[in-house]
Write a protein that holds these residues in place. Sequence first.
Motif, PDB file in Angstrom:
ATOM      1  N   VAL A 318      12.715   6.215 -31.278  1.00 30.66           N
ATOM      2  CA  VAL A 318      11.598   5.629 -31.021  1.00 30.66           C
ATOM      3  C   VAL A 318      10.787   4.695 -32.004  1.00 30.66           C
ATOM      4  CG1 VAL A 318       9.262   6.064 -30.400  1.00 30.66           C
ATOM      5  CG2 VAL A 318      11.063   7.443 -29.450  1.00 30.66           C
ATOM      6  N   PHE A 319      11.180   4.941 -33.353  1.00 26.68           N
ATOM      7  CA  PHE A 319      10.662   4.274 -34.486  1.00 26.68           C
ATOM      8  C   PHE A 319      11.238   2.789 -34.413  1.00 26.68           C
ATOM      9  CE2 PHE A 319       9.076   4.844 -39.262  1.00 26.68           C
ATOM     10  CZ  PHE A 319       8.165   3.697 -39.030  1.00 26.68           C
ATOM     11  N   ALA A 320      12.460   3.101 -34.437  1.00 24.62           N
ATOM     12  CA  ALA A 320      13.506   1.782 -34.439  1.00 24.62           C
ATOM     13  C   ALA A 320      13.005   0.874 -33.251  1.00 24.62           C
ATOM     14  CB  ALA A 320      15.040   2.385 -34.276  1.00 24.62           C
ATOM     15  N   ASN A 321      12.943   1.587 -32.028  1.00 23.36           N
ATOM     16  CA  ASN A 321      12.450   0.486 -30.867  1.00 23.36           C
ATOM     17  C   ASN A 321      11.184   0.141 -31.072  1.00 23.36           C
ATOM     18  OD1 ASN A 321      14.420   0.509 -28.265  1.00 23.36           O
ATOM     19  ND2 ASN A 321      14.789   2.328 -29.369  1.00 23.36           N
ATOM     20  N   HIS A 322      10.148   0.731 -31.757  1.00 19.08           N
ATOM     21  CA  HIS A 322       8.954   0.193 -32.038  1.00 19.08           C
ATOM     22  C   HIS A 322       8.795  -0.771 -33.327  1.00 19.08           C
ATOM     23  CE1 HIS A 322       4.534   0.827 -32.841  1.00 19.08           C
ATOM     24  NE2 HIS A 322       4.849   0.857 -33.992  1.00 19.08           N
ATOM     25  N   ALA A 323       9.750  -0.561 -34.046  1.00 19.78           N
ATOM     26  CA  ALA A 323       9.991  -1.895 -34.999  1.00 19.78           C
ATOM     27  C   ALA A 323      10.487  -3.101 -34.461  1.00 19.78           C
ATOM     28  CB  ALA A 323      10.819  -1.371 -36.242  1.00 19.78           C
ATOM     29  N   PHE A 324      11.119  -3.073 -33.321  1.00 16.44           N
ATOM     30  CA  PHE A 324      11.852  -4.443 -32.932  1.00 16.44           C
ATOM     31  C   PHE A 324      11.229  -4.279 -31.196  1.00 16.44           C
ATOM     32  CE2 PHE A 324      14.630  -3.194 -36.274  1.00 16.44           C
ATOM     33  CZ  PHE A 324      14.586  -4.383 -36.982  1.00 16.44           C
ATOM     34  N   PRO A 325      10.273  -4.659 -31.143  1.00 17.11           N
ATOM     35  CA  PRO A 325       9.582  -4.886 -29.546  1.00 17.11           C
ATOM     36  C   PRO A 325      10.629  -5.820 -28.948  1.00 17.11           C
ATOM     37  CG  PRO A 325       7.724  -4.813 -30.875  1.00 17.11           C
ATOM     38  CD  PRO A 325       8.966  -5.106 -31.952  1.00 17.11           C
ATOM     39  N   GLY A 326      10.905  -5.678 -27.367  1.00 17.08           N
ATOM     40  CA  GLY A 326      11.854  -6.754 -26.981  1.00 17.08           C
ATOM     41  C   GLY A 326      13.236  -6.561 -27.237  1.00 17.08           C
ATOM     42  N   GLN A 327      13.478  -5.967 -28.164  1.00 15.33           N
ATOM     43  CA  GLN A 327      14.838  -5.570 -28.258  1.00 15.33           C
ATOM     44  C   GLN A 327      15.334  -4.437 -27.821  1.00 15.33           C
ATOM     45  OE1 GLN A 327      17.107  -8.182 -30.522  1.00 15.33           O
ATOM     46  NE2 GLN A 327      15.517  -9.144 -29.440  1.00 15.33           N
ATOM     47  N   ASN A 328      14.960  -3.773 -26.973  1.00 19.37           N
ATOM     48  CA  ASN A 328      15.310  -2.059 -26.498  1.00 19.37           C
ATOM     49  C   ASN A 328      16.648  -2.078 -26.155  1.00 19.37           C
ATOM     50  OD1 ASN A 328      12.141  -2.914 -24.832  1.00 19.37           O
ATOM     51  ND2 ASN A 328      12.254  -1.525 -26.561  1.00 19.37           N
ATOM     52  N   GLN A 329      17.244  -2.910 -25.349  1.00 19.57           N
ATOM     53  CA  GLN A 329      18.581  -2.608 -24.964  1.00 19.57           C
ATOM     54  C   GLN A 329      19.561  -2.871 -26.526  1.00 19.57           C
ATOM     55  OE1 GLN A 329      19.636  -1.973 -21.386  1.00 19.57           O
ATOM     56  NE2 GLN A 329      21.240  -1.319 -22.820  1.00 19.57           N
ATOM     57  N   ARG A 330      19.455  -3.766 -27.081  1.00 16.18           N
ATOM     58  CA  ARG A 330      20.274  -3.795 -28.359  1.00 16.18           C
ATOM     59  C   ARG A 330      20.081  -2.778 -29.331  1.00 16.18           C
ATOM     60  NH1 ARG A 330      20.189  -9.869 -30.660  1.00 16.18           N
ATOM     61  NH2 ARG A 330      22.158  -8.868 -31.724  1.00 16.18           N
ATOM     62  N   VAL A 331      18.734  -2.431 -29.467  1.00 14.30           N
ATOM     63  CA  VAL A 331      18.327  -1.201 -30.594  1.00 14.30           C
ATOM     64  C   VAL A 331      19.016  -0.046 -29.970  1.00 14.30           C
ATOM     65  CG1 VAL A 331      16.767  -0.082 -31.453  1.00 14.30           C
ATOM     66  CG2 VAL A 331      16.184  -2.447 -31.416  1.00 14.30           C
ATOM     67  N   THR A 332      18.830   0.508 -28.963  1.00 15.94           N
ATOM     68  CA  THR A 332      19.495   1.376 -28.174  1.00 15.94           C
ATOM     69  C   THR A 332      20.784   1.601 -28.077  1.00 15.94           C
ATOM     70  OG1 THR A 332      17.351   1.618 -26.639  1.00 15.94           O
ATOM     71  CG2 THR A 332      19.407   2.917 -26.073  1.00 15.94           C
ATOM     72  N   THR A 333      21.514   0.423 -27.863  1.00 20.71           N
ATOM     73  CA  THR A 333      23.203   0.454 -27.878  1.00 20.71           C
ATOM     74  C   THR A 333      23.424   0.833 -29.461  1.00 20.71           C
ATOM     75  OG1 THR A 333      22.953  -0.987 -26.272  1.00 20.71           O
ATOM     76  CG2 THR A 333      25.088  -0.865 -27.656  1.00 20.71           C
ATOM     77  N   LEU A 334      22.763   0.203 -30.356  1.00 18.22           N
ATOM     78  CA  LEU A 334      23.215   0.465 -31.805  1.00 18.22           C
ATOM     79  C   LEU A 334      22.924   1.982 -32.197  1.00 18.22           C
ATOM     80  CD1 LEU A 334      21.999  -2.785 -33.550  1.00 18.22           C
ATOM     81  CD2 LEU A 334      24.383  -2.006 -33.565  1.00 18.22           C
ATOM     82  N   VAL A 335      21.913   2.344 -31.680  1.00 13.33           N
ATOM     83  CA  VAL A 335      21.465   3.799 -31.995  1.00 13.33           C
ATOM     84  C   VAL A 335      22.464   4.947 -31.486  1.00 13.33           C
ATOM     85  CG1 VAL A 335      19.672   5.702 -31.412  1.00 13.33           C
ATOM     86  CG2 VAL A 335      18.928   3.449 -32.439  1.00 13.33           C
ATOM     87  N   THR A 336      22.819   4.492 -29.983  1.00 11.56           N
ATOM     88  CA  THR A 336      23.534   5.206 -29.287  1.00 11.56           C
ATOM     89  C   THR A 336      25.084   5.214 -30.194  1.00 11.56           C
ATOM     90  OG1 THR A 336      22.634   5.105 -27.379  1.00 11.56           O
ATOM     91  CG2 THR A 336      24.414   6.102 -27.383  1.00 11.56           C
ATOM     92  N   LEU A 337      25.599   4.135 -30.490  1.00 12.13           N
ATOM     93  CA  LEU A 337      26.820   3.727 -31.032  1.00 12.13           C
ATOM     94  C   LEU A 337      27.134   4.624 -32.637  1.00 12.13           C
ATOM     95  CD1 LEU A 337      29.448   2.411 -31.456  1.00 12.13           C
ATOM     96  CD2 LEU A 337      28.246   0.494 -32.392  1.00 12.13           C
ATOM     97  N   PHE A 338      26.108   4.386 -33.290  1.00 11.76           N
ATOM     98  CA  PHE A 338      26.113   5.201 -34.590  1.00 11.76           C
ATOM     99  C   PHE A 338      25.982   6.665 -34.483  1.00 11.76           C
ATOM    100  CE2 PHE A 338      26.195   0.946 -36.286  1.00 11.76           C
ATOM    101  CZ  PHE A 338      26.703   0.913 -37.280  1.00 11.76           C
ATOM    102  N   ALA A 339      25.023   7.067 -33.495  1.00 14.52           N
ATOM    103  CA  ALA A 339      24.949   8.368 -33.108  1.00 14.52           C
ATOM    104  C   ALA A 339      26.513   9.144 -32.740  1.00 14.52           C
ATOM    105  CB  ALA A 339      24.163   8.805 -31.993  1.00 14.52           C
TER     106      ALA A 339
END
Length: 400
Positions: A318-339
């Motif tokens: 959530v903090f990562a998405n909060h830091a980059f508003p408007g980038q939800n799909q890209r941030v979530t994809t990166l988070v899921t990938l590295f998880a």
Amino acid sequence: MNGFVQLASWMYLMNGLSNESLGSVFVVFLRHYGVSYTLGGQLIFLQFFGFLLGVGVSSLIVRRIGYRHTLVLASLCIAIAQIVTAMLPPMPIIIVTCLMNGFGLACTQNTIVASLMEWFAGRRAVVMSRMEVTFGAGSLIMPLAVSGFIAWHHWNLGFYLVGIISLVLSLAWMFIPINAQHDTHVGPRDAHSAALTVQGAGAKTLLISVFVGMIFLYVGLESCMNNFLPSIFISYIHIKTSVATLTVTLFWIAMVIGRALTGRVIRRVPYSRFLLISIGATMVLFALLALIQNPWADVIFVFLLGLSMSGIFVIIMVFANHAFPGQNQRVTTLVTLFAGLGGALMPALFGWLMDHESIRINLWNLTGFALLLFAMLIVIMRMEENRLHPVASDEPHFSS
């Protein structure tokens, strides 16, 4: 949108069940097919490969057919994979079902998280904590259910259970109303956290790299606990195998309790402070496990570890998405990938360390991983100190 959140919670419960469906019967499964642990490990890797594939293409599928039909597709993939596996087909078909299951899990997780991050700004942590509670419940329920199925000599019923639930959910997604403008801002909200107003491509790249590095380390630590905690207690504390296996159950009971509490705590505590307390406590508890070789004390430390670690993943995300508003799909994809990468690579590294170092040294290794996670948080907090204003909806992208 209450219907969407409730159905998404059921999807996360199903994901928790599916995530544990093979591992819960691993020994019996390998014995049935007459194959080695090496081949069994390759099946786990194939599921991980399918997961990476799902992470890579889920956002493309969403853009083509939308959130609803992507979730229908993901549910059907898991349903088909689980039901076919339950039929105990030849090994070449099992290879395909492992790929399908991993693909469906990734599509489900990535699509739900991206939609919640996009639609529930200001309530992301509160809503996502509900998802994590149900995922933890599924991860806890599946081994308990499977133990009963094994006792009845029908160990493959667990696959049928997950498959039927997935099939029902795929049908439910066809009828649930989805209106992103309705009720998404109604309900408890996260505590205010100011924006990380970094400027320049280099600073933005550093920030997103630190976030995904934290995700990699955290999921790796959690996976190490899931896979090696009984072995640590057997070799280090010298307790019976039957008792040692209960440590993972205890850990997940604490995780579920902690995730339920996270949704309330985060209404009052900013993201960075929550992570500072949680990661700091995790680091201290790993150190206490290394220092104190007492069965009762270490059982208490494991329970407290479950509580301290329970909210870390969702708050980092959530903090990562909060830091980059408007980038939800890209941030979530990166988070899921590295998880996914952390969950696969960190246990492999720790398994090698378990073969070459003492248990006490390896507990200090886990402490060191937690210390590195803490250091990465300090980097983010130093960036946060430079903020100038609350988050705005048109925050700059992390790509230049």
